[in-house]
Every structure is written in structure tokens, then in C-alpha cells.
Design a protein around this motif. Structure first.
Motif, PDB file in Angstrom:
ATOM      1  N   LEU A  10      61.336  19.953  21.544  1.00 26.64           N
ATOM      2  CA  LEU A  10      62.163  20.281  22.702  1.00 26.64           C
ATOM      3  C   LEU A  10      62.798  21.644  22.474  1.00 26.64           C
ATOM      4  CD1 LEU A  10      63.084  18.970  25.403  1.00 26.64           C
ATOM      5  CD2 LEU A  10      65.166  18.262  24.217  1.00 26.64           C
TER       6      LEU A  10
ATOM      7  N   THR B 119      60.151  15.888  31.090  1.00 28.04           N
ATOM      8  CA  THR B 119      61.030  16.204  29.962  1.00 28.04           C
ATOM      9  C   THR B 119      61.931  15.021  29.680  1.00 28.04           C
ATOM     10  OG1 THR B 119      61.032  18.522  30.641  1.00 28.04           O
ATOM     11  CG2 THR B 119      62.692  17.873  29.044  1.00 28.04           C
ATOM     12  N   ALA B 120      62.162  14.744  28.414  1.00 25.83           N
ATOM     13  CA  ALA B 120      63.061  13.663  28.023  1.00 25.83           C
ATOM     14  C   ALA B 120      64.474  13.923  28.531  1.00 25.83           C
ATOM     15  CB  ALA B 120      63.061  13.508  26.499  1.00 25.83           C
TER      16      ALA B 120
ATOM     17  N   TYR C  49      64.034  12.333  23.075  1.00 26.12           N
ATOM     18  CA  TYR C  49      62.783  13.013  22.758  1.00 26.12           C
ATOM     19  C   TYR C  49      62.318  12.689  21.342  1.00 26.12           C
ATOM     20  CZ  TYR C  49      59.332  16.744  22.390  1.00 26.12           C
ATOM     21  OH  TYR C  49      58.162  17.440  22.210  1.00 26.12           O
TER      22      TYR C  49
END
Length: 372
Positions: free
Chosen positions: A188, A333-334, A340
Motif C-alpha cells: 500500500l 483498495t483496502a 491490507y
């Protein structure tokens, strides 16, 4: 109508509050002022007169430029008038017919000022000149010529230095208005885009960041503008960037990152300022410069990625499409960094991300907080 007006006022007050507390503006200027500076410290500005004039705004430089020349012409004009008066050259003194003046034709204050201007600017119209009967006049013309040369050299240096200031080169380095957070190469990352608008390179470019926020120590001490280092990298590393085309800089959000404890629903509630610096040397002038910009939480977009802007034409040339420089696209996206990395943390939301089946490209309208 009342609700709409209330929203406009609320938005205006919000932008005004952000502008007030922002340390670094989008164009790199520092929003800081000094108070209660001792008078002896202010005298240091006079001692460092060169830097003071170089950093002065153009309007004041032009004002001082005109004032310095006009004042010097007038002061030396008074001295020439005093010499003519002391020698009895003026009209109202009724000099005899065979009288030889110190300065031919200087018989009034107006002529004295004109002769002073002609001497210092080396114009020399021909009907006004110094004679050899007054040693004081000869000495004065030497002094004025030297003073005029010094004033000319000083202002030529100031103007040339201001024109060639490295910060003018920094104007052609631009950052994206917003930063994004999304996955990149298995991790990330917070990403920022930067571009060099000139074809000449920035040699030895280095990129780094500082996270500014107010923290409270365990002892209860409040630290304003506490600085935390933020490392940015590109695919080739973080030092000596090959800045020939726009670069996407990224910061890995791991356990050591201050963004690790943030999430999509708490990011905009934070109070911090991310200041990004780019240092480099201009290839054409060999002068070093620094480019700065900043991002507040409202300018960081979670779950978006920048659109590619570099392509290759049929002729084999590389093309940069700056129309996509500020465009972003939503990506899965987390919800948070804990999610993540599948670690237990403060946020326990699903990792479904954002549904973007149509791959829709969007433009994000960021608030123009620091209009110049």
C-alpha cells in the motif's frame, strides 16, 4: 435558499481556516511570520544589504533603483551649485565679463542638476564642462564618476541576480494537486506525481517529505509542528532521479509509516500537513534549487491511482500527455493499512475495495485553497 447560503458560508470558512493554518502553500511559500524581533537583530538586514535587496519584491527594487539615481543626481547637483556659488559663477552674483567659471554654463540650480546628471550618466551634451580654475570641481567630478560607477554595478548585480534566481527555475517544476493512496507492487503506497516542464534536466534530484503535525508527549508537553520524515521513492530508488519525464513518487505505508494507523474513514479527520521537497541542480545554469509543495488530508484521495501519461508514438518518440497529469481513476483498495496487511488493528472492515468494472476515468476537483 437559506440552506444553500449556509453551505456557501460554511465552505468559505472552512477554506479560510485551512489557508490560515497551512504552513507551506501549494506553490511553495512558507506561511510564517516573526514577532518580537529585537532591533539589534533587525540591524542585521542592513549589514546584509545585498541579500536584502535580492530578496526584495520587484516593485520595491524598482522604487529604490529610481530613488538612488535621482537622489545621487540631486545631492551632487547641490554640491555643484555650492561650488559655482562659492566661486561667484551664478547669474544673480553678476560675474564680470572676463570671469572664468568653475563649470561653464552652470549659473543656476537647474543647470547644476543637469550637469550632475550628465556627469554621472556620461551623456555630455557639450555646452557644459569643467574648467581648470577650481581644484574642488576637478575632485568632485572624480568622486561623482566613481560613485556613479559603484551605483551602476550594484544595481546591475541585483537585477541580474534576481532574474537568475534558482527559484524561477523551480516554477517549471510542478506537483500534482492531490496525492493518492492505492496498492503498488504488492504494498500500500501514497503516491504523488511531479513533472519537469522543461526539457533540460534537473541533475542530482532528490525527493523527500516531512509530515507536520501537533503531538502531545506522554509527559503532557504539546509540540507544535512536530516533524516526521517521509521517504519517497521511484522504481529506480530515491536518490539521483533521472528527471527527464514526469515521475510518480510513492511512499510505502508499512508499520514504520505515520499513515499506517489511518483509514479511509478517518483520513480526512486528521490534522497534519505533508510537505514534499525536491532538490536538484539545473543543467543549464548549474544552480541548485528546491521545489516545495504541501498536502493536507482533504487533498489525499484513498482508493485512487494516477492515470498513465507516457506513451510511444509510431515514429518511436516518447510522448507525455499532460492532460492526464491530474486525472485519477478509482482502484480496489483496502479500507486501511491494517486490513491490507491482514493484521489486527483499530479498523476491521472488509477488503472489498471499490467496484470499478467500467474503468471510469474521472477528474477530481480539488479546492483551490491557496490561490495566488
Amino acid at each position: 435558499m437559506t440552506r444553500s447560503l449556509r453551505e456557501v458560508v460554511k465552505e468559505y470558512m472552512s477554506e479560510r481556516r485551512v489557508r490560515k493554518y497551512r504552513l507551506v502553500t501549494k506553490d511553495g511559500r512558507c506561511n510564517i511570520e516573526f514577532g518580537n524581533v529585537m532591533h539589534r537583530n533587525r540591524f542585521a538586514y542592513v549589514l546584509d544589504i545585498w541579500t536584502t535587496f535580492v530578496e526584495t519584491r520587484w516593485r520595491f527594487v524598482i522604487l529604490h533603483f529610481v530613488a538612488s539615481f535621482t537622489l545621487s543626481w540631486f545631492i551632487f547637483g547641490l554640491l555643484w551649485y555650492w561650488i559655482a556659488r562659492d566661486h561667484g559663477d551664478l547669474k544673480w552674483q553678476n560675474p564680470p565679463a572676463n570671469h572664468t567659471a568653475c563649470v561653464y554654463s552652470v549659473n543656476s540650480l537647474t543647470y547644476a542638476f543637469l550637469f550632475s546628471l550628465e556627469t554621472q550618466t556620461t551623456i555630455g551634451y557639450g555646452n557644459v564642462y569643467v574648467t581648470d580654475v577650481c581644484p574642488g570641481a576637478v575632485a568632485l567630478i572624480i568622486i561623482q564618476s566613481l560613485m556613479g560607477a559603484i551605483i551602476n554595478c550594484f544595481w546591475v548585480g541585483v537585477i541580474m541576480t534576481k532574474i537568475a534566481l534558482p527559484k524561477k527555475r523551480a516554477k517549471t517544476i510542478t506537483f500534482s494537486d492531490s496525492a493518492v493512496i492505492c496498492p503498488k507492487k504488492g504494498t500500500l503506497c501514497l503516491q504523488i506525481r511531479v513533472a519537469n516542464l522543461r526539457k533540460t534536466l534537473m541533475i542530482g534530484s532528490q525527493i523527500y517529505g516531512k509530515l507536520l503535525r501537533t503531538t502531545i508527549t506522554p509527559e503532557g508537553e504539546t509540540i507544535i509542528l512536530d516533524q516526521v520524515s517521509i521517504d519517497f521513492m521511484v522504481d529506480a530508488g530515491k536518490d539521483n532521479l533521472f528527471f527527464v519525464c514526469p515521475l510518480t513518487l510513492y511512499h510505502v505505508i508499512d508499520k514504520t509509516s505515520p499513515f499506517f494507523d489511518m483509514a479511509v474513514d478517518t483520513l480526512h479527520q486528521q490534522e497534519f500537513e505533508l510537505v514534499v521537497f525536491l532538490d536538484g541542480t539545473a543543467e543549464s545554469t548549474s544552480s541548485t534549487c528546491q521545489v516545495r509543495t504541501s498536502y493536507i488530508p482533504q487533498e489525499i484521495m484513498w482508493g485512487y491511482d494516477f492515470l498513465p501519461i507516457i506513451s510511444r508514438s509510431k515514429e518511436g518518440k516518447y510522448r507525455v500527455d499532460f492532460s492526464n497529469f491530474a486525472k485519477v481513476v478509482p482502484v480496489p483498495t483496502a479500507h486501511c493499512a491494517y486490513c491490507y496487511h491482514n493484521e489486527a488493528g483499530h479498523h476491521h472492515h472488509s477488503i472489498n475495495g471499490i467496484d470499478n468494472q467500467g474503468f471510469e476515468v474521472i477528474d477530481i476537483e480539488t479546492p483551490n485553497i491557496t490561490k495566488m
